[in-house]
Enzyme design. Sequence first.
Site, mmCIF file in Angstrom:
data_model
loop_
_atom_site.group_PDB
_atom_site.id
_atom_site.type_symbol
_atom_site.label_atom_id
_atom_site.label_comp_id
_atom_site.label_asym_id
_atom_site.label_seq_id
_atom_site.Cartn_x
_atom_site.Cartn_y
_atom_site.Cartn_z
ATOM 1 N N CYS A 175 -19.254 0.326 -0.157
ATOM 2 C CA CYS A 175 -19.554 -0.328 -1.600
ATOM 3 C C CYS A 175 -19.058 -1.602 -1.816
ATOM 4 O O CYS A 175 -19.477 -2.535 -2.684
ATOM 5 C CB CYS A 175 -18.736 0.470 -2.460
ATOM 6 S SG CYS A 175 -17.010 0.922 -2.111
ATOM 7 N N CYS A 178 -14.500 3.168 5.200
ATOM 8 C CA CYS A 178 -16.130 2.963 4.709
ATOM 9 C C CYS A 178 -15.986 1.552 3.971
ATOM 10 O O CYS A 178 -15.289 1.476 3.194
ATOM 11 C CB CYS A 178 -16.639 4.147 3.923
ATOM 12 S SG CYS A 178 -18.080 3.817 3.201
ATOM 13 N N CYS A 216 -18.601 -7.969 -13.548
ATOM 14 C CA CYS A 216 -19.751 -6.754 -12.612
ATOM 15 C C CYS A 216 -21.013 -6.906 -13.582
ATOM 16 O O CYS A 216 -21.975 -6.580 -12.874
ATOM 17 C CB CYS A 216 -19.230 -5.239 -12.814
ATOM 18 S SG CYS A 216 -17.897 -5.195 -11.492
ATOM 19 N N ASP A 242 0.699 -1.185 -0.027
ATOM 20 C CA ASP A 242 -0.020 0.074 -0.049
ATOM 21 C C ASP A 242 0.872 1.234 -0.244
ATOM 22 O O ASP A 242 0.622 2.304 0.744
ATOM 23 C CB ASP A 242 -0.912 -0.075 1.170
ATOM 24 C CG ASP A 242 -1.899 1.030 1.147
ATOM 25 O OD1 ASP A 242 -2.396 1.580 0.271
ATOM 26 O OD2 ASP A 242 -2.341 1.368 2.130
ATOM 27 N N CYS A 263 -21.342 -5.404 -2.379
ATOM 28 C CA CYS A 263 -21.423 -6.244 -3.744
ATOM 29 C C CYS A 263 -21.567 -7.695 -3.675
ATOM 30 O O CYS A 263 -21.147 -8.181 -2.531
ATOM 31 C CB CYS A 263 -19.599 -6.154 -3.840
ATOM 32 S SG CYS A 263 -19.021 -7.021 -5.384
ATOM 33 N N CYS A 305 -22.898 -1.128 -5.973
ATOM 34 C CA CYS A 305 -22.233 -0.096 -5.200
ATOM 35 C C CYS A 305 -22.253 1.298 -5.599
ATOM 36 O O CYS A 305 -22.123 2.072 -4.687
ATOM 37 C CB CYS A 305 -20.447 -0.668 -5.463
ATOM 38 S SG CYS A 305 -19.954 -0.676 -7.425
ATOM 39 N N CYS A 358 -24.559 -5.014 -12.879
ATOM 40 C CA CYS A 358 -24.840 -4.714 -11.532
ATOM 41 C C CYS A 358 -24.333 -3.169 -11.270
ATOM 42 O O CYS A 358 -23.549 -2.713 -11.766
ATOM 43 C CB CYS A 358 -24.035 -5.853 -10.573
ATOM 44 S SG CYS A 358 -23.758 -5.358 -8.997
ATOM 45 N N CYS A 408 -14.884 10.526 -1.054
ATOM 46 C CA CYS A 408 -15.287 9.267 -0.281
ATOM 47 C C CYS A 408 -15.054 9.449 0.977
ATOM 48 O O CYS A 408 -14.398 10.097 1.558
ATOM 49 C CB CYS A 408 -14.265 8.475 -1.039
ATOM 50 S SG CYS A 408 -14.008 6.633 -0.296
HETATM 51 S S1 SF4 Z 1 -21.423 -4.038 -6.438
HETATM 52 FE FE1 SF4 Z 1 -19.588 -5.484 -7.156
HETATM 53 S S2 SF4 Z 1 -20.358 -6.391 -8.997
HETATM 54 FE FE2 SF4 Z 1 -21.839 -4.937 -8.483
HETATM 55 S S3 SF4 Z 1 -20.778 -3.415 -9.780
HETATM 56 FE FE3 SF4 Z 1 -20.065 -2.872 -7.833
HETATM 57 S S4 SF4 Z 1 -18.113 -4.137 -7.986
HETATM 58 FE FE4 SF4 Z 1 -19.157 -4.838 -9.679
HETATM 59 S S1 SF4 Z 2 -19.166 3.528 -0.615
HETATM 60 FE FE1 SF4 Z 2 -17.151 3.296 -1.285
HETATM 61 S S2 SF4 Z 2 -16.743 5.006 -2.655
HETATM 62 FE FE2 SF4 Z 2 -18.573 5.505 -1.504
HETATM 63 S S3 SF4 Z 2 -17.923 6.428 0.311
HETATM 64 FE FE3 SF4 Z 2 -17.841 4.182 0.981
HETATM 65 S S4 SF4 Z 2 -15.910 3.637 0.388
HETATM 66 FE FE4 SF4 Z 2 -16.081 5.614 -0.624
#
Ligand code: SF4
Ligand code: SF4
Length: 308
Positions: A242, A239, A186, A132, A246, A192, A189, A212
């Site tokens: 997202c 957070c 994906c 990272d 998924c 997120c 979908c 974010c």
């Molecule tokens: S929730 Fe997961 S599968 Fe759906 S668009 Fe986002 S990253 Fe892709």
């Molecule tokens: S859902 Fe994902 S992109 Fe949105 S604020 Fe949370 S971490 Fe950031």
Amino acid sequence: MLDNKSKYTQRIKAEAKRLGFLSCGVSKAQFLEEEAPRLEKWLNNNMNGEMRYMENHFDKRLDPTKLVEGSKSVVSLLLNYYPEEKQNDTSFKISKYAYGTDYHFVIKDKLKSLLHFIQDDIGEVEGRAFVDSAPVLDKAWAAKSGLGWIGKHSNLLTQQVGSFYFIAELIIDLDLEYDARVTDHCGTCTACIDACPTQAITEPYVVDGSKCISYFTIELKENIPTAFKGKFDDWMFGCDVCQDVCPWNRFSKPHNEPLFNPHPELLAMSKKDWDEVTEDTFKKVFKKSPVKRTKFLGLKRNINFLKE
Ligand code: SF4
Ligand code: SF4
């Protein structure tokens, strides 16, 4: 018969597994042609907010041979952090990656062991380990090495284990057998994008880092803009929304790294406990956790923002 490249690659992957990495993939160390215009556009649109360090070392970020002289291969590794137990529902939330000991220490040790293995088993191999760290586009390398695809939320994910893992790399001067990318699953979908509390995913595959919650609660040193009041969905450090929504994360399996286990008090604390948290409790609960990065006052600022 296997040639040396194949043999070395197989041995490195087997040792990575033995060390506890979820998976290991390899790419040729070379300029990241596809990512260059994307990164440039993202930075030009100020989507890095105050994270100015992302503008540094632009060339090195895109070309590992400029970062590590003579490098031939980028070995990408995933380490699972998905916890068995979660914080209770009445708590302000911290991102799951920060429950236990800071991953930098845990992964660095494993990467060093892997590099020593390569040097003992294969010979004079030079390289550097990255966890990272700003100059390496770890998700791009992991995707190029077939470890998953980059989803619409811009995290790496796989059909087998979802997305709750750390990504790290060894950049070494050894030729290896290179992996191919996997397909993006994906599909149609948009879970997120729809669930992001601050609409930070501005279009599929583009996250405006400056909107974010992770950025606001971890990176931002100043006050959090009032325009985002009431939008943080109780997140006080990072957070996971997202990733939590998924569908592929249904397949996440708990990690088996004791160092990533949370302090028991972290799981038990309620919003009221956080509201009254003292610096002593902060130091005890987050003794070695990445949450220490915000320091006590930073976390208090975040808690106050959620409450007001
Ligand atoms: S929730 Fe997961 S599968 Fe759906 S668009 Fe986002 S990253 Fe892709
Ligand atoms: S859902 Fe994902 S992109 Fe949105 S604020 Fe949370 S971490 Fe950031």
